[in-house]
Design a protein around this motif. Sequence first.
Motif, PDB file in Angstrom:
ATOM      1  N   GLN A   1     -63.797  -6.627   2.694  1.00  0.00           N
ATOM      2  CA  GLN A   1     -62.828  -7.671   3.019  1.00  0.00           C
ATOM      3  C   GLN A   1     -63.154  -9.007   2.354  1.00  0.00           C
ATOM      4  N   ASP A   2     -64.432  -9.342   2.250  1.00  0.00           N
ATOM      5  CA  ASP A   2     -64.806 -10.633   1.658  1.00  0.00           C
ATOM      6  C   ASP A   2     -64.405 -10.757   0.198  1.00  0.00           C
ATOM      7  N   VAL A   3     -64.358  -9.652  -0.474  1.00  0.00           N
ATOM      8  CA  VAL A   3     -64.148  -9.657  -1.928  1.00  0.00           C
ATOM      9  C   VAL A   3     -62.662  -9.458  -2.244  1.00  0.00           C
ATOM     10  N   SER A   4     -62.050 -10.469  -2.821  1.00  0.00           N
ATOM     11  CA  SER A   4     -60.631 -10.352  -3.160  1.00  0.00           C
ATOM     12  C   SER A   4     -60.474  -9.865  -4.594  1.00  0.00           C
ATOM     13  N   PRO A   5     -59.343  -9.190  -4.874  1.00  0.00           N
ATOM     14  CA  PRO A   5     -59.087  -8.751  -6.242  1.00  0.00           C
ATOM     15  C   PRO A   5     -58.961  -9.962  -7.180  1.00  0.00           C
ATOM     16  N   PRO A   6     -59.553  -9.920  -8.368  1.00  0.00           N
ATOM     17  CA  PRO A   6     -59.404 -11.026  -9.324  1.00  0.00           C
ATOM     18  C   PRO A   6     -57.933 -11.410  -9.546  1.00  0.00           C
ATOM     19  N   LYS A   7     -57.072 -10.434  -9.635  1.00  0.00           N
ATOM     20  CA  LYS A   7     -55.637 -10.706  -9.741  1.00  0.00           C
ATOM     21  C   LYS A   7     -55.150 -11.598  -8.602  1.00  0.00           C
ATOM     22  N   TRP A   8     -55.635 -11.347  -7.451  1.00  0.00           N
ATOM     23  CA  TRP A   8     -55.232 -12.148  -6.305  1.00  0.00           C
ATOM     24  C   TRP A   8     -55.729 -13.588  -6.449  1.00  0.00           C
ATOM     25  N   HIS A   9     -56.962 -13.763  -6.884  1.00  0.00           N
ATOM     26  CA  HIS A   9     -57.461 -15.139  -7.090  1.00  0.00           C
ATOM     27  C   HIS A   9     -56.591 -15.880  -8.090  1.00  0.00           C
ATOM     28  N   LEU A  10     -56.262 -15.209  -9.197  1.00  0.00           N
ATOM     29  CA  LEU A  10     -55.456 -15.869 -10.237  1.00  0.00           C
ATOM     30  C   LEU A  10     -54.090 -16.275  -9.698  1.00  0.00           C
ATOM     31  N   ALA A  11     -53.541 -15.436  -8.857  1.00  0.00           N
ATOM     32  CA  ALA A  11     -52.210 -15.726  -8.331  1.00  0.00           C
ATOM     33  C   ALA A  11     -52.266 -16.731  -7.188  1.00  0.00           C
ATOM     34  N   HIS A  12     -53.237 -16.560  -6.322  1.00  0.00           N
ATOM     35  CA  HIS A  12     -53.323 -17.436  -5.153  1.00  0.00           C
ATOM     36  C   HIS A  12     -53.550 -18.892  -5.555  1.00  0.00           C
ATOM     37  N   THR A  13     -54.397 -19.134  -6.533  1.00  0.00           N
ATOM     38  CA  THR A  13     -54.637 -20.512  -6.977  1.00  0.00           C
ATOM     39  C   THR A  13     -53.369 -21.093  -7.603  1.00  0.00           C
ATOM     40  N   THR A  14     -52.581 -20.254  -8.207  1.00  0.00           N
ATOM     41  CA  THR A  14     -51.317 -20.684  -8.789  1.00  0.00           C
ATOM     42  C   THR A  14     -50.294 -20.991  -7.705  1.00  0.00           C
ATOM     43  N   TRP A  15     -50.263 -20.090  -6.720  1.00  0.00           N
ATOM     44  CA  TRP A  15     -49.383 -20.287  -5.566  1.00  0.00           C
ATOM     45  C   TRP A  15     -49.659 -21.634  -4.898  1.00  0.00           C
ATOM     46  N   PHE A  16     -50.924 -22.039  -4.876  1.00  0.00           N
ATOM     47  CA  PHE A  16     -51.290 -23.310  -4.252  1.00  0.00           C
ATOM     48  C   PHE A  16     -50.536 -24.469  -4.905  1.00  0.00           C
ATOM     49  N   PHE A  17     -50.502 -24.468  -6.233  1.00  0.00           N
ATOM     50  CA  PHE A  17     -49.765 -25.538  -6.934  1.00  0.00           C
ATOM     51  C   PHE A  17     -48.262 -25.431  -6.682  1.00  0.00           C
ATOM     52  N   GLU A  18     -47.770 -24.216  -6.668  1.00  0.00           N
ATOM     53  CA  GLU A  18     -46.335 -24.046  -6.436  1.00  0.00           C
ATOM     54  C   GLU A  18     -45.948 -24.467  -5.024  1.00  0.00           C
ATOM     55  N   GLN A  19     -46.751 -24.013  -4.082  1.00  0.00           N
ATOM     56  CA  GLN A  19     -46.375 -24.184  -2.685  1.00  0.00           C
ATOM     57  C   GLN A  19     -46.558 -25.616  -2.191  1.00  0.00           C
ATOM     58  N   PHE A  20     -47.644 -26.257  -2.636  1.00  0.00           N
ATOM     59  CA  PHE A  20     -47.961 -27.571  -2.072  1.00  0.00           C
ATOM     60  C   PHE A  20     -47.515 -28.736  -2.957  1.00  0.00           C
ATOM     61  N   ILE A  21     -47.195 -28.453  -4.238  1.00  0.00           N
ATOM     62  CA  ILE A  21     -46.806 -29.557  -5.135  1.00  0.00           C
ATOM     63  C   ILE A  21     -45.395 -29.346  -5.672  1.00  0.00           C
ATOM     64  N   LEU A  22     -45.202 -28.257  -6.397  1.00  0.00           N
ATOM     65  CA  LEU A  22     -43.908 -28.103  -7.082  1.00  0.00           C
ATOM     66  C   LEU A  22     -42.755 -27.948  -6.097  1.00  0.00           C
ATOM     67  N   LYS A  23     -42.940 -27.095  -5.144  1.00  0.00           N
ATOM     68  CA  LYS A  23     -41.843 -26.800  -4.217  1.00  0.00           C
ATOM     69  C   LYS A  23     -41.464 -28.018  -3.384  1.00  0.00           C
ATOM     70  N   PRO A  24     -42.412 -28.703  -2.774  1.00  0.00           N
ATOM     71  CA  PRO A  24     -41.975 -29.847  -1.957  1.00  0.00           C
ATOM     72  C   PRO A  24     -41.621 -31.093  -2.768  1.00  0.00           C
ATOM     73  N   TYR A  25     -42.196 -31.253  -3.956  1.00  0.00           N
ATOM     74  CA  TYR A  25     -42.062 -32.549  -4.629  1.00  0.00           C
ATOM     75  C   TYR A  25     -41.294 -32.526  -5.942  1.00  0.00           C
ATOM     76  N   LYS A  26     -41.320 -31.402  -6.663  1.00  0.00           N
ATOM     77  CA  LYS A  26     -40.666 -31.458  -7.969  1.00  0.00           C
ATOM     78  C   LYS A  26     -39.171 -31.169  -7.837  1.00  0.00           C
ATOM     79  N   LYS A  27     -38.393 -32.081  -8.409  1.00  0.00           N
ATOM     80  CA  LYS A  27     -36.933 -31.985  -8.275  1.00  0.00           C
ATOM     81  C   LYS A  27     -36.429 -30.716  -8.964  1.00  0.00           C
TER      82      LYS A  27
END
Lengths: 442, 442, 442, 442
Positions: free
Chosen positions: C49-75
Amino acid sequence: MIHPNQSSTSDLAQAQVSPLAKMYQDVRAHSTKLCKALKTEDYVVQPIQDVSPPKWHLAHTTWFFEQFILKPYKKDYQIFDDSYNFIFNSYYESMGDKMLRDHRGNMTRPSTEDVYLYRKYVDEQMLDWMHTAEFEAQSVLSELTELGLNHEQQHQELLVTDIKYILGNNPLFPAYLQHTETWKPKADLSKQEYIEISEGLYDIGFSGDGFHYDNEEGAHQVFLHNFRLLNRLITNGEYLEFMEAGGYDNYDLWLADGRDYVRQHAIKAPQYWHQIEGRWYQYTLHGLQALDEHAPVTHISHYEADAYARWKNKRLPTEQEWEVACKLAQYDQNLHKLHRANFVETEILQPQALQAAPTQDTPAQMMGDVWEWTQSAYLPYPFYQREKGALGEYNGKFMSNQIVLRGGSCATPESHIRCTYRNFFQPDKRWQFTGIRLAEYF
Amino acid sequence: MIHPNQSSTSDLAQAQVSPLAKMYQDVRAHSTKLCKALKTEDYVVQPIQDVSPPKWHLAHTTWFFEQFILKPYKKDYQIFDDSYNFIFNSYYESMGDKMLRDHRGNMTRPSTEDVYLYRKYVDEQMLDWMHTAEFEAQSVLSELTELGLNHEQQHQELLVTDIKYILGNNPLFPAYLQHTETWKPKADLSKQEYIEISEGLYDIGFSGDGFHYDNEEGAHQVFLHNFRLLNRLITNGEYLEFMEAGGYDNYDLWLADGRDYVRQHAIKAPQYWHQIEGRWYQYTLHGLQALDEHAPVTHISHYEADAYARWKNKRLPTEQEWEVACKLAQYDQNLHKLHRANFVETEILQPQALQAAPTQDTPAQMMGDVWEWTQSAYLPYPFYQREKGALGEYNGKFMSNQIVLRGGSCATPESHIRCTYRNFFQPDKRWQFTGIRLAEYF
Amino acid sequence: MIHPNQSSTSDLAQAQVSPLAKMYQDVRAHSTKLCKALKTEDYVVQPIQDVSPPKWHLAHTTWFFEQFILKPYKKDYQIFDDSYNFIFNSYYESMGDKMLRDHRGNMTRPSTEDVYLYRKYVDEQMLDWMHTAEFEAQSVLSELTELGLNHEQQHQELLVTDIKYILGNNPLFPAYLQHTETWKPKADLSKQEYIEISEGLYDIGFSGDGFHYDNEEGAHQVFLHNFRLLNRLITNGEYLEFMEAGGYDNYDLWLADGRDYVRQHAIKAPQYWHQIEGRWYQYTLHGLQALDEHAPVTHISHYEADAYARWKNKRLPTEQEWEVACKLAQYDQNLHKLHRANFVETEILQPQALQAAPTQDTPAQMMGDVWEWTQSAYLPYPFYQREKGALGEYNGKFMSNQIVLRGGSCATPESHIRCTYRNFFQPDKRWQFTGIRLAEYF
Amino acid sequence: MIHPNQSSTSDLAQAQVSPLAKMYQDVRAHSTKLCKALKTEDYVVQPIQDVSPPKWHLAHTTWFFEQFILKPYKKDYQIFDDSYNFIFNSYYESMGDKMLRDHRGNMTRPSTEDVYLYRKYVDEQMLDWMHTAEFEAQSVLSELTELGLNHEQQHQELLVTDIKYILGNNPLFPAYLQHTETWKPKADLSKQEYIEISEGLYDIGFSGDGFHYDNEEGAHQVFLHNFRLLNRLITNGEYLEFMEAGGYDNYDLWLADGRDYVRQHAIKAPQYWHQIEGRWYQYTLHGLQALDEHAPVTHISHYEADAYARWKNKRLPTEQEWEVACKLAQYDQNLHKLHRANFVETEILQPQALQAAPTQDTPAQMMGDVWEWTQSAYLPYPFYQREKGALGEYNGKFMSNQIVLRGGSCATPESHIRCTYRNFFQPDKRWQFTGIRLAEYF
């Protein structure tokens, strides 16, 4: 605390009693007799899910009479305690909410004393009703009472095996009984002889009038091929050879599930066997004793029985083969004449060495001593109809993932058993008095 | 990565090939064809223990040829990679240490590409040997190759069901195939008709010359009572009636184990069914689709099949009844003439509505579409002898706690199936294409 | 599949970029660089459980920018794929439903290729916005981007340790990197020297302007008693002495939880250690290698660090003691001048022998190489305020049952670390690059 | 069975007894008094691992005197029963093999009667030795006896909470005590007032002569910032507001571990609370009773205490803050003068409404009623040295993953408690009398 042996039915016993009432009193008294040697603490615990507290058995069998007979049929019957239905229902979904099975061992109340009062109350009510029941109620009363008493006999066997588990897993290895005799073998055990039965169509299942369970119904025919059946049970000494030959570690001998089972639980011998300074001992209800090499091996799983048979290039019998052999030897007719068959009535509570030298046609030790694992899955007979409602939950719903055992054990009441009787347990269960008889085709 | 459709055997295929080599090439090519639609990621995972990574199936079936044929019999054979025996052995205790089954989905190496190279290497070696084997090796070669190819066909079915599990449990519900036709029912499904078979002695088990598994051996007789068999499979629409009638909550209908199972897993419908805004959908290998009420119900456990039958006051057939009906209808002889029986060759990979209107004597849909749960436990036939060693581990050691299924499914290769074929799974398994046919006594 | 090194930001990189955009490009490029050596299969799995798939890390860090910056703030921002929020949210309850954490390794789709397309899309959107953002948005943009990049750096460290787990538990022991140099010790490791720090009131926590996490806030004073700190890390050779002295079996040395932990998991050595024919080897990202006795011991739990310290009659430092020593040595100011501190930038990805001979006042190896277990539970600082909402879930809610680690490791980006940085893991975790420094009172 | 109130020490009590013997007799008599209301069945069970059978507590505390005092120091001492060391050792690794902790509830033997005989025997031996010990043995005797009695007092508290668990989880909700008075609040509970304490260096830990545990040693200084402490405990009524405001479902309020915990166990209220027809009831040792809104809330986990505090925008105090407030109010000096502090001696065994109106400087309810969860992890004090051997296992090895609680409860003997006393439990434990006091910085 009231003393179990001061039976609650003693006064009524003085009066003229009907055969039903006599049977009722006898069976009920046997349950309390089985608990006479217990300390109050022994009544309470549930060390594994399979093993119920003795207190629970005493109450649950009583609840059965209250719930299925007194409550629905006896006029103006007053329930002893409303909360008992929740606590002492075992598995009947149709009877309402029930306690989770593995919580039975946490219930310190009702106390053992209260449970004995419950038994006394229900006994008085039952016997009173047997005395006074109107004609039209007689039939349902006697039919359900007989079922209730057979149900109680099943729990009497569990009382013995559960008490053995509770005491046998205590580091003090307390004895339940004072040591009694050990039977000496009365036949040559050095070789194995087989009885042959010819191929043909045979009748299977119960037919006739006596009491029987619904799972024996659906009398039908099966075609059996020529087979041979070992004329006695496998002994501790013979099983020890299997162990010493590395049987537990030889993967060729095992079913895959069985191999996983013995590995996971680090099983290397039958339950209750202990090797101390190189010698084998066995916990019995008489305490820890040196292994009797002539007595039948017991407390083994179906997996171990199956592996032993494969090691001998034999197999376990099917339940139909066993039943046909039992009927051919007329065991049911001769049971009351049997010289000391080892049922619970011998009060030895441990399988014993062969007593009756087998004749050419009669396999010995078919009844009593140990339940014999067959190779048959527990499935409905042709034409079997599962009843609706609570009594239909008695047997039918367990016809899945279990194995049939035949013949009764040293913990079974003699009056409870017959050639068609089908017992059943999951293949990993070892706390019952289970054993091995071999078969083969010819 | 090499492309699976650039078969490694293409050059050899040009040459004159023996029937054995032809069969070898065809079966092996089918495995890679089944994987053509996968992305590399899909090859790797094991979401539940039952479901193996497609990469593992491709390698394990290859390992079978290397381990049981090339290594012991082919002169100077060079092992492809020593570590593969540990990684791709499935359950053969006699073949040495093996990886724990539930670790298969953590093995990212060897890569999918390496596994295809492994297949290519072993295929070349096998085909080379078929070309060059000396006379005295021909018999063992053809016998073991046939076993290896049947083994691979079994894994082809698992490939389909495992891929379905992997994609069908992904929140994106990706399709594996583009949507193809859906069969319209060609017979009246509004009522159920039963075919009668009379009581008597019948032959059971395989006899003759063709390929068969050891668990079909031991041809023997059984006595069957009069019974009737439903002439088609139970449909989604019929199963939905059971659900809407509260079947999952009616404890009277269930085996105790089954009731625990559906409760514990909160099961309310067959696997892959989804209710979205009041309508029922089914994940298929074509993606999420509206439920086809005429198609056979599938992805149900034995417990659900058994409960459905009890709800209809019917029962599941025994495996012997099913086999007798199959043989009477001469399915084996007619299989190659069957108009569009729904095996893997139709490439629909989903059970389809009834196509051949059943005649009076011929139950329809006996083969293909879904594996039919019987009420029979998977046990050895009379005279069955479990082989010693690895090949004896193939079937015999699983004869415990499993239920027989008959008839093949839409994921089974047509050449793999016959009337005597015995498939087996634990009663709780739902990820195979399983289904229901009813029976009763008369 | 697109090649990770053909960075999606290459065109934009040509243009004049702001420092924020430069930092964004650098950090993002580092993630893809870390994955360059992977095969597609390696991207998918989650062995524990502690070890996440590398694919997931690549996507999750990207989701962070989308979810917390682009989606709420970018027109007029268009979400890349609606289903990704469910799949790539990690633990933010406030962000809606999320997939169960232990199902990450079953998700073969979206594919790795799709994840790289997702990164490319979000990168373009982020860089576009940095270029075009109106003045009033600049502040939130730069603040949240900095948080997002620090978040990504944390996942970069996890990428390294998770890849190590995936490959290091594969029976083939594949190397991730070609073997590079091993540092020779540049100081005498044969004896241990301690640096003394006097009792008094010290400032703890972050104060100043740079980026920091909220768990470092709440600058406050603590009173420390006189203590000494070991001037370097404990080595493999020293830890081996503990093992050879029976340290794992000496109950006097262990916390009760730790003793249960090593017993239950049969732990006898650090993770990734293998004893082969009497010699010790260590799996590293360069493959299996002979144990370097001069390198710092790593991949040990807090329990093992604590037991080792007790064996030496020492203890682990508190996090406050560590921080004070770090600040006194002016590590933050000197970090950019450090001669080859072993952070991820050395690309060795394994702790290395002591390089800078410690001076009298400066403990060596405080930063990089291994995270140093302290004896401090991870708790809020005085005045700490947990933010409401998703960003408040970042650190505060984990302040329970975890232990503070300090100083970064060979998998940590150099720009990510500082004296006040608080890392935290449960005491049984071993897959991070963890290690030991001793302390004592005087 | 002997009656617990016929104390085994009654004869000796007639004689002139030393203060040590008097204390010994008093403490030992209190244990048996606590069990007076039990039925034999109640002595046996262990419904969850945390809860030991009362019989086990009575024997284990006795074993402590036998094992650590009589056996090593008393001349010619005869062990009562050799097998008891295995059965009644709790966790002392250094004392040899011990029974697995979760098997205590399966041990029906030794019987309760035998355990009372064991107590009688050890009491006689202890008192005899106090009478006759040679001068040079006096010091070790009194030191270890004092430890043994404090150990027994800890188990007396567990006896109360374990009995409550056993009876409170029985569907019959049996009362242990007849209902006694309920205290009416003697102060205005409608608002909360805080006591301010100024920042500075404070002394923490035990110094002086009296009995104390080793975990209180290592007197040292800490720097505390300005803080305020609520002058009373949080009440049931106040906690109900949190529940009614949706506190259990508001993820912003919870630690991640706490959220998992309440979800997994479906926790919606404190332990022993039952909502019946819309009204709240609480199982107490007097039976099921309507919730007293003025009494302190109890039977909550650390997670619930922490979430409640966050909901109020407050926090739990650190253990140092609590201790400083306790010492400033001179609780230790005034304890014997306290008007009816609610310790076990009140025999109410349930927290009660505020009795002493708090003065400006004195927080009320610091001692007795409930153990107050702090926010401090249970860690060693500076200079703390864990002893070698069995007595070193008493406290030190539990300094991991536990939380400090302060102040004693309604089940604590008054003589057992002091300002420096550190109790500790895992944060999920609820079966102790635990409660909440709030704090904040200013």
